[in-house]
Design a protein around this motif. Sequence first.
Motif, PDB file in Angstrom:
ATOM      1  N   ALA A  49       0.836  -1.206   0.000  1.00  0.00           N
ATOM      2  CA  ALA A  49       0.000   0.000   0.000  1.00  0.00           C
ATOM      3  C   ALA A  49       0.870   1.256   0.000  1.00  0.00           C
ATOM      4  CB  ALA A  49      -0.920  -0.007   1.214  1.00  0.00           C
ATOM      5  N   GLN A  50       1.936   1.234   0.779  1.00  0.00           N
ATOM      6  CA  GLN A  50       2.840   2.390   0.800  1.00  0.00           C
ATOM      7  C   GLN A  50       3.492   2.596  -0.570  1.00  0.00           C
ATOM      8  OE1 GLN A  50       5.131   1.029   4.195  1.00  0.00           O
ATOM      9  NE2 GLN A  50       4.525   2.800   5.420  1.00  0.00           N
ATOM     10  N   LYS A  51       3.876   1.484  -1.212  1.00  0.00           N
ATOM     11  CA  LYS A  51       4.507   1.602  -2.531  1.00  0.00           C
ATOM     12  C   LYS A  51       3.560   2.228  -3.552  1.00  0.00           C
ATOM     13  CE  LYS A  51       7.550  -2.358  -2.083  1.00  0.00           C
ATOM     14  NZ  LYS A  51       7.533  -3.822  -2.270  1.00  0.00           N
ATOM     15  N   LYS A  52       2.318   1.782  -3.490  1.00  0.00           N
ATOM     16  CA  LYS A  52       1.330   2.290  -4.441  1.00  0.00           C
ATOM     17  C   LYS A  52       1.164   3.806  -4.267  1.00  0.00           C
ATOM     18  CE  LYS A  52      -3.250   2.201  -4.267  1.00  0.00           C
ATOM     19  NZ  LYS A  52      -4.072   2.153  -3.233  1.00  0.00           N
ATOM     20  N   VAL A  53       1.028   4.215  -3.013  1.00  0.00           N
ATOM     21  CA  VAL A  53       0.834   5.631  -2.729  1.00  0.00           C
ATOM     22  C   VAL A  53       2.073   6.440  -3.101  1.00  0.00           C
ATOM     23  CG1 VAL A  53       0.451   7.284  -0.875  1.00  0.00           C
ATOM     24  CG2 VAL A  53      -0.868   5.167  -0.944  1.00  0.00           C
TER      25      VAL A  53
ATOM     26  N   GLU B 248       1.929   7.208  -6.697  1.00  0.00           N
ATOM     27  CA  GLU B 248       0.936   8.253  -6.986  1.00  0.00           C
ATOM     28  C   GLU B 248       1.509   9.635  -6.676  1.00  0.00           C
ATOM     29  OE1 GLU B 248      -3.056   5.532  -6.039  1.00  0.00           O
ATOM     30  OE2 GLU B 248      -2.300   6.881  -4.505  1.00  0.00           O
ATOM     31  N   ILE B 249       2.193   9.711  -5.564  1.00  0.00           N
ATOM     32  CA  ILE B 249       2.741  11.009  -5.160  1.00  0.00           C
ATOM     33  C   ILE B 249       3.872  11.443  -6.097  1.00  0.00           C
ATOM     34  CG2 ILE B 249       4.017  12.201  -3.325  1.00  0.00           C
ATOM     35  CD1 ILE B 249       2.337  10.572  -1.329  1.00  0.00           C
ATOM     36  N   LEU B 250       4.757  10.516  -6.418  1.00  0.00           N
ATOM     37  CA  LEU B 250       5.868  10.866  -7.308  1.00  0.00           C
ATOM     38  C   LEU B 250       5.346  11.321  -8.675  1.00  0.00           C
ATOM     39  CD1 LEU B 250       8.501   8.108  -6.482  1.00  0.00           C
ATOM     40  CD2 LEU B 250       8.614  10.559  -5.952  1.00  0.00           C
ATOM     41  N   HIS B 251       4.318  10.641  -9.131  1.00  0.00           N
ATOM     42  CA  HIS B 251       3.728  11.028 -10.407  1.00  0.00           C
ATOM     43  C   HIS B 251       3.246  12.491 -10.358  1.00  0.00           C
ATOM     44  CE1 HIS B 251       0.252  11.617 -13.071  1.00  0.00           C
ATOM     45  NE2 HIS B 251       1.020  11.005 -13.954  1.00  0.00           N
ATOM     46  N   ASP B 252       2.538  12.820  -9.288  1.00  0.00           N
ATOM     47  CA  ASP B 252       2.029  14.191  -9.135  1.00  0.00           C
ATOM     48  C   ASP B 252       3.170  15.204  -9.030  1.00  0.00           C
ATOM     49  OD1 ASP B 252      -0.472  13.166  -9.118  1.00  0.00           O
ATOM     50  OD2 ASP B 252      -0.955  13.712  -7.053  1.00  0.00           O
TER      51      ASP B 252
ATOM     52  N   ILE C 273       9.420  10.300   1.786  1.00  0.00           N
ATOM     53  CA  ILE C 273       9.855  10.040   0.412  1.00  0.00           C
ATOM     54  C   ILE C 273       9.544  11.253  -0.476  1.00  0.00           C
ATOM     55  CG2 ILE C 273       9.549   8.557  -1.616  1.00  0.00           C
ATOM     56  CD1 ILE C 273       8.818   6.291   0.384  1.00  0.00           C
ATOM     57  N   GLY C 274       8.353  11.796  -0.295  1.00  0.00           N
ATOM     58  CA  GLY C 274       7.973  12.993  -1.051  1.00  0.00           C
ATOM     59  C   GLY C 274       8.916  14.153  -0.774  1.00  0.00           C
TER      60      GLY C 274
ATOM     61  N   GLY D  48     -13.872  17.936  -3.882  1.00  0.00           N
ATOM     62  CA  GLY D  48     -13.848  18.336  -5.274  1.00  0.00           C
ATOM     63  C   GLY D  48     -12.622  17.835  -5.981  1.00  0.00           C
ATOM     64  N   ASP D  49     -11.705  18.737  -6.283  1.00  0.00           N
ATOM     65  CA  ASP D  49     -10.584  18.314  -7.109  1.00  0.00           C
ATOM     66  C   ASP D  49      -9.414  17.767  -6.306  1.00  0.00           C
ATOM     67  OD1 ASP D  49     -10.040  20.671  -5.977  1.00  0.00           O
ATOM     68  OD2 ASP D  49      -9.394  21.688  -7.807  1.00  0.00           O
ATOM     69  N   MET D  50      -9.645  17.404  -5.069  1.00  0.00           N
ATOM     70  CA  MET D  50      -8.569  16.805  -4.311  1.00  0.00           C
ATOM     71  C   MET D  50      -8.493  15.317  -4.655  1.00  0.00           C
ATOM     72  SD  MET D  50      -8.126  16.944  -0.235  1.00  0.00           S
ATOM     73  CE  MET D  50      -7.169  18.346   0.232  1.00  0.00           C
ATOM     74  N   ASP D  51      -7.291  14.810  -4.915  1.00  0.00           N
ATOM     75  CA  ASP D  51      -7.149  13.380  -5.155  1.00  0.00           C
ATOM     76  C   ASP D  51      -6.973  12.671  -3.822  1.00  0.00           C
ATOM     77  OD1 ASP D  51      -7.114  13.381  -8.072  1.00  0.00           O
ATOM     78  OD2 ASP D  51      -5.285  14.565  -7.829  1.00  0.00           O
ATOM     79  N   VAL D  52      -7.384  11.429  -3.793  1.00  0.00           N
ATOM     80  CA  VAL D  52      -7.321  10.703  -2.531  1.00  0.00           C
ATOM     81  C   VAL D  52      -6.482   9.446  -2.677  1.00  0.00           C
ATOM     82  CG1 VAL D  52      -8.665   9.580  -0.723  1.00  0.00           C
ATOM     83  CG2 VAL D  52      -9.623  11.529  -1.955  1.00  0.00           C
ATOM     84  N   SER D  53      -5.499   9.284  -1.789  1.00  0.00           N
ATOM     85  CA  SER D  53      -4.742   8.037  -1.719  1.00  0.00           C
ATOM     86  C   SER D  53      -5.038   7.379  -0.390  1.00  0.00           C
ATOM     87  CB  SER D  53      -3.241   8.313  -1.767  1.00  0.00           C
ATOM     88  OG  SER D  53      -2.859   8.798  -3.018  1.00  0.00           O
ATOM     89  N   THR D  54      -5.113   6.075  -0.393  1.00  0.00           N
ATOM     90  CA  THR D  54      -5.418   5.383   0.853  1.00  0.00           C
ATOM     91  C   THR D  54      -4.378   4.298   1.126  1.00  0.00           C
ATOM     92  OG1 THR D  54      -7.749   5.752   0.427  1.00  0.00           O
ATOM     93  CG2 THR D  54      -7.207   4.112   2.095  1.00  0.00           C
ATOM     94  N   ILE D  55      -3.839   4.296   2.359  1.00  0.00           N
ATOM     95  CA  ILE D  55      -2.989   3.180   2.773  1.00  0.00           C
ATOM     96  C   ILE D  55      -3.908   2.218   3.495  1.00  0.00           C
ATOM     97  CG2 ILE D  55      -0.991   2.440   4.095  1.00  0.00           C
ATOM     98  CD1 ILE D  55       0.231   5.087   3.802  1.00  0.00           C
TER      99      ILE D  55
END
Length: 682
Positions: free
Chosen positions: A261-265, A268-272, A297-298, A426-433
Amino acid sequence: MLQLDQIPLKQIHGVSALKEGELHAFGIFNVQDMLEYYPFRYEDYRLRSLSEVKDGDKITVQAKIMGIPVLQRYGRKSRLTCKLMAEDWMFTATWFNRHFLKDQLTSGREIVVTGKWDLKRMQMTVSDSEFPDKGVARSGTLQPVYSIGGKITQSWMRKTMNQTLQQFGEMIPEILPELLVRKYSMMPRKKAITGIHQPEDNREGQEARRRMVYEELFLFQLKMQAFRALNRGRADGVVHTVDNATVREFVRSLPFELTDAQKKVELEILHDLRSPYCMNRLLQGDVGSGKTVVAAIGLFATVRSGFQGALMVPTEILAEQHMRSLQKLFEPFGISVGLLTGSTTGKKRKELLASLQMGLLDIVVGTHALIQEDVYFRQLGLVVTDEQHRFGVNQRSILRRKGYNPDVLTMTATPIPRTLAITAFGDMDVSTISERPKGRIPISTYWVKHDLMDRVLGFISREVDQGRQAYLICPLIEESEKLDVQNAIDLHIQMQQAFPNYHVGLLHGRMTPAEKEEVMRSFYANEVQLLISTTVVEVGVDVPNATLMIIMDADRFGLSQLHQLRGRVGRGSHASYCILVADPKSEVGQERMKVMTDTDDGFEVARRDLDLRGPGDFFGTKQSGLPEFRLADMVADFEVLEKAREDATDLIKDSSFWTSPQYEVLRGYLQKEQIFQGDLID
Ligand code: ADP
Ligand code: MG
């Protein structure tokens, strides 16, 4: 025509300068604010028949006075009883400390009494009474109950609201487009606002509320959708250029392997971060799921791309903790981390601010001290806020404005259902661990009564003798920090006596930051084995060797708070325990204990919490980090929220919205909300 928000309160008859000041304390500054100060419930003074009420009900009945009242006095207190007859029912009415009523209780006179009905003894304890021959005010109606305090009384507020409606009710404008009012067969605004304060019956109250809930949610969505429409495709965010190999090197240096789950998130963050659009991402994960390292990491990627990062947290204790753990992680990479809190002062503060401004400092961790005016960054690239529900929207946006369109990551342990989060933000993206690190043993939770406290103390010795540490949380005394502190001090003395061989620490809100820091430092270092604390350890504190969390009078805490407190343990490889000490008096209190012992999954706790609170709890979203409304509850009114979003989206897409006179009021509203000045919405 004069707008209601331009009419000062003193124009309302009966509002003195003094009262005006008192109203300001509730956020009421003009007639419009006053009219939009809604009651949170109603008191039912409608007349009932004794043949249809149950034992213990609070009821209002009209009756005839029979016989002679009897007054007993006990010092300054008194008890007045009198026989009354309602329909065919003869019963005894009892008033406490209302001796002055005695002379008015004349045989044969009609009276309306409100109070608690005792069927077995055929008697009523009266809380309110009125005589119809003198005219009645409350009887027969639903009376609004406002959230008030200070010198404002409930009856003054009712009277003044009534006065406000009489003077200005006719001026209440419609602001929703006709089309929408008809689509949902809603009341006109004037009628709805009057109906919310003074409903004829339950149905009218509900209809009025339905209309105003829709309106609130619609205006909120309109604001967000308009902002989106105006900013779509604005690709002027910070572009982080870090490459994968560099990030991987950092991830490899971590003392553990990331969960899936941490890897996935992380991806997502690195992409952004790399994209030219502004990241606006909410990271949610249960307590202990490992959010901090994802933020790290971010921050690492930010610094390696040539920018600075900021991490804002709600308490000094947490700031210190994050500072220490980031320093440890970043040291081998030569990345510098600074700390800025309310206790950073004098020369230290000056130096820190200078190095931030010159870009000599890579990362700063801090409390709201970070948003002070004289804090400047050279190149702020990423803003992270931890435990975001503790911050107001304004505080977050001030920090963001200290850079030029930096990326933003907000973290929360309060799980919000995904669909709700997307709609709400609204336009906030959501990541979930969604998972906790491997090897964690679930926390066992027990509920015991106070008479088992000896066993609880035995449990403490067992854990501490095995080298572990424990928290003991003092009861929460609502609205009295002073009593909280006294409790903590008393418990501390008791525990020192009970455990003469251990070091027992004490932590509470009245200690200076330096004192708190010293206590936390010694707890981290295991120089203190048992920590007595108020809820100041509630958020974020991470001491993996602590395995026992004891919460006194646990039924006084809300579920999300209990779950947060419990999350302080179960952070290492040892089995952990949470003991709730409580003799709950209320059913809700018992139910909370049951939820806690049934599950330690934060999403499940949140879901059951909603069930327990149920709809109609207007204040239900307070702790969740969702936007707050006067009437609407994002969770309970979720379906309305979705409809409002669709309607707002359609309207914004319709080109006539920007030109047609029929939408002028709404455009005016957006103007007022500063949408056109490009103010970001969280
Ligand atoms: P929270 O999400 O509640 O903020 P933290 O970030 O404080 O959680 O992490 C809780 C604990 O778990 C910390 O001690 C952290 O070092 C540890 N941790 C984080 N990720 C992992 C992992 N993948 N494997 C093992 N331990 C981890
Ligand atoms: Mg945390």
